[in-house]
Scaffold this motif. Structure first.
Motif, PDB file in Angstrom:
ATOM      1  N   ARG A   1     -64.945 -85.550  80.625  1.00 54.76           N
ATOM      2  CA  ARG A   1     -66.116 -86.413  79.872  1.00 54.76           C
ATOM      3  C   ARG A   1     -65.797 -86.605  78.482  1.00 54.76           C
ATOM      4  N   ASN A   2     -65.337 -85.628  77.821  1.00 54.11           N
ATOM      5  CA  ASN A   2     -65.006 -85.644  76.367  1.00 54.11           C
ATOM      6  C   ASN A   2     -64.007 -86.432  76.083  1.00 54.11           C
ATOM      7  N   ILE A   3     -62.810 -86.087  76.493  1.00 55.16           N
ATOM      8  CA  ILE A   3     -61.563 -86.851  76.058  1.00 55.16           C
ATOM      9  C   ILE A   3     -61.356 -88.001  76.539  1.00 55.16           C
ATOM     10  N   LEU A   4     -62.006 -88.383  77.703  1.00 56.68           N
ATOM     11  CA  LEU A   4     -61.750 -89.773  77.927  1.00 56.68           C
ATOM     12  C   LEU A   4     -63.116 -90.704  77.807  1.00 56.68           C
TER      13      LEU A   4
ATOM     14  N   ILE B   1     -53.863 -90.550  69.884  1.00 58.14           N
ATOM     15  CA  ILE B   1     -52.679 -91.153  70.763  1.00 58.14           C
ATOM     16  C   ILE B   1     -53.154 -91.898  71.794  1.00 58.14           C
ATOM     17  N   LEU B   2     -54.319 -91.581  72.548  1.00 57.72           N
ATOM     18  CA  LEU B   2     -54.898 -92.421  73.577  1.00 57.72           C
ATOM     19  C   LEU B   2     -55.276 -93.861  72.990  1.00 57.72           C
ATOM     20  N   ILE B   3     -55.897 -93.821  71.760  1.00 60.75           N
ATOM     21  CA  ILE B   3     -56.325 -95.046  70.972  1.00 60.75           C
ATOM     22  C   ILE B   3     -55.225 -95.908  70.667  1.00 60.75           C
ATOM     23  N   SER B   4     -54.108 -95.373  70.252  1.00 66.34           N
ATOM     24  CA  SER B   4     -53.010 -96.115  69.796  1.00 66.34           C
ATOM     25  C   SER B   4     -52.213 -96.651  70.834  1.00 66.34           C
ATOM     26  N   GLY B   5     -52.482 -96.522  72.131  1.00 67.28           N
ATOM     27  CA  GLY B   5     -51.858 -97.389  73.281  1.00 67.28           C
ATOM     28  C   GLY B   5     -50.521 -96.671  73.641  1.00 67.28           C
ATOM     29  N   GLU B   6     -50.162 -95.774  73.053  1.00 71.34           N
ATOM     30  CA  GLU B   6     -48.886 -95.185  73.085  1.00 71.34           C
ATOM     31  C   GLU B   6     -48.408 -95.180  74.819  1.00 71.34           C
TER      32      GLU B   6
ATOM     33  N   PHE C   1     -63.638 -77.890  69.752  1.00 67.37           N
ATOM     34  CA  PHE C   1     -63.288 -77.682  68.275  1.00 67.37           C
ATOM     35  C   PHE C   1     -62.079 -77.618  67.750  1.00 67.37           C
ATOM     36  N   HIS C   2     -61.157 -77.472  68.556  1.00 64.19           N
ATOM     37  CA  HIS C   2     -59.821 -77.341  68.222  1.00 64.19           C
ATOM     38  C   HIS C   2     -59.385 -78.698  68.054  1.00 64.19           C
ATOM     39  N   PRO C   3     -58.534 -78.891  66.799  1.00 61.29           N
ATOM     40  CA  PRO C   3     -57.931 -80.108  66.562  1.00 61.29           C
ATOM     41  C   PRO C   3     -57.233 -80.943  67.484  1.00 61.29           C
ATOM     42  N   GLN C   4     -56.504 -79.979  68.416  1.00 63.18           N
ATOM     43  CA  GLN C   4     -55.675 -80.669  69.256  1.00 63.18           C
ATOM     44  C   GLN C   4     -56.116 -81.822  70.061  1.00 63.18           C
ATOM     45  N   HIS C   5     -57.498 -81.764  70.523  1.00 60.98           N
ATOM     46  CA  HIS C   5     -58.189 -82.848  71.426  1.00 60.98           C
ATOM     47  C   HIS C   5     -58.518 -84.135  70.539  1.00 60.98           C
ATOM     48  N   GLN C   6     -58.758 -84.052  69.449  1.00 65.14           N
ATOM     49  CA  GLN C   6     -58.958 -85.111  68.436  1.00 65.14           C
ATOM     50  C   GLN C   6     -57.600 -85.733  68.358  1.00 65.14           C
TER      51      GLN C   6
ATOM     52  N   ALA D   1     -53.643 -66.850  89.076  1.00 69.21           N
ATOM     53  CA  ALA D   1     -52.818 -66.599  87.807  1.00 69.21           C
ATOM     54  C   ALA D   1     -53.725 -67.546  86.552  1.00 69.21           C
ATOM     55  N   GLN D   2     -53.435 -67.071  85.507  1.00 68.85           N
ATOM     56  CA  GLN D   2     -54.199 -67.756  84.273  1.00 68.85           C
ATOM     57  C   GLN D   2     -53.390 -69.275  84.058  1.00 68.85           C
ATOM     58  N   ILE D   3     -54.153 -70.247  83.985  1.00 66.17           N
ATOM     59  CA  ILE D   3     -53.580 -71.529  83.712  1.00 66.17           C
ATOM     60  C   ILE D   3     -54.943 -72.362  82.931  1.00 66.17           C
ATOM     61  N   ASP D   4     -54.286 -73.057  82.065  1.00 66.24           N
ATOM     62  CA  ASP D   4     -55.459 -73.601  81.204  1.00 66.24           C
ATOM     63  C   ASP D   4     -54.519 -74.998  80.664  1.00 66.24           C
ATOM     64  N   TYR D   5     -54.573 -76.019  81.302  1.00 62.80           N
ATOM     65  CA  TYR D   5     -54.041 -77.080  80.789  1.00 62.80           C
ATOM     66  C   TYR D   5     -54.621 -78.574  81.427  1.00 62.80           C
ATOM     67  N   TYR D   6     -54.373 -79.665  80.574  1.00 64.95           N
ATOM     68  CA  TYR D   6     -55.008 -80.917  81.134  1.00 64.95           C
ATOM     69  C   TYR D   6     -53.611 -81.971  80.998  1.00 64.95           C
ATOM     70  N   GLU D   7     -53.523 -83.161  81.723  1.00 65.68           N
ATOM     71  CA  GLU D   7     -52.658 -83.906  81.664  1.00 65.68           C
ATOM     72  C   GLU D   7     -53.357 -85.325  81.973  1.00 65.68           C
ATOM     73  N   ILE D   8     -52.951 -86.142  81.093  1.00 69.81           N
ATOM     74  CA  ILE D   8     -53.491 -87.736  80.979  1.00 69.81           C
ATOM     75  C   ILE D   8     -52.266 -88.446  81.352  1.00 69.81           C
ATOM     76  N   ILE D   9     -52.088 -89.236  82.368  1.00 73.85           N
ATOM     77  CA  ILE D   9     -51.131 -90.191  82.937  1.00 73.85           C
ATOM     78  C   ILE D   9     -51.583 -91.812  82.577  1.00 73.85           C
ATOM     79  N   GLY D  10     -50.900 -92.520  82.013  1.00 78.42           N
ATOM     80  CA  GLY D  10     -51.283 -93.833  82.027  1.00 78.42           C
ATOM     81  C   GLY D  10     -50.124 -94.603  82.425  1.00 78.42           C
TER      82      GLY D  10
END
Length: 213
Positions: A70-73, A20-25, A10-15, A117-126
């Motif tokens: 599953r959600n982001i992609l 950005i993905l849809i834009s093709g950047e 529900f955090h708007p960062q994921h939308q 250690a606490q880590i929470d991130y994701y990275e998408i590579i195109g």
């Protein structure tokens, strides 16, 4: 009505990431990497160490990793391979690493752990760039402020800040569903689909091989 409490979505960062993905950047997406971990103390007193109550890192934080892929992609895995490291008494998985082949030709990798250690991130590579989200799951630790870092092969770089209080947004969403008298069936089915992948991870760990989903 029911809804699984994946508050992060529900955090708007994921939308914004999806936009950005849809834009093709960043071009055609090739792989997504997800890490979510924390260091669990007082092991003997924690419910996460009790296998009969669904303990272990896959159930506790791996579920978020799987859901985010599953959600982001907007895709489902076809085949996965997972491995684990258990606690010294061999009761629960302290960490899990998983490789996924997705149904649209992309791949994904995640690691989930409760012994580091606490880590929470994701990275998408195109093919033309990458998107890194360093506060993907617990931006509440930073007063709701998240960050999206975009790098492209043409040399451009930028950071976007996105503010949102995901727990409040989650409760407001579900409250509105209650008031309206209905909830998205797709969201309820999403819980089942996520569990299918988790069960495949456990099966892969047990069989020590790739598992088709």
């Amino acid at each position: 009505m029911f809804m699984e409490a994946f508050m992060y979505q529900f955090h708007p960062q994921h939308q914004r990431v999806k936009e950005i993905l849809i834009s093709g950047e960043v071009g055609e997406v090739k792989i997504m990497k997800v890490s979510l971990s924390f260091y669990l103390e007082n092991l003997n007193e924690n419910i996460r160490m009790r296998p009969e109550l669904g303990g272990g890192s896959l159930y506790d934080v791996g579920c978020y990793c799987i859901h985010s892929i599953r959600n982001i992609l907007n895709t489902e895995p076809n085949r996965i391979f997972a491995s684990q490291q258990k606690d010294v008494e061999g009761q629960v998985d302290m960490s899990v690493v998983c490789f996924m082949e997705l149904d649209n030709g992309m791949t994904a990798v995640f690691d989930a752990a409760m012994d580091r250690a606490q880590i929470d991130y994701y990275e998408i590579i195109g093919t033309k760039g990458s998107i890194r989200v360093p506060k993907a799951f617990i931006p509440q630790m930073y007063n709701g402020e998240a960050q999206i870092i975009v790098n492209t092969t043409d040399g451009s770089y930028r950071e976007e800040k996105v503010l949102g209080h995901q727990y409040i947004l989650e409760v407001e969403y579900f409250s509105q569903c209650v008031l309206d008298g209905e909830i998205s069936r797709a969201m309820m089915e999403d819980t089942i689909e996520n569990m299918k992948v988790m069960e495949a991870c456990f099966k892969s760990i047990e069989k020590e091989t790739f598992i088709d989903i």
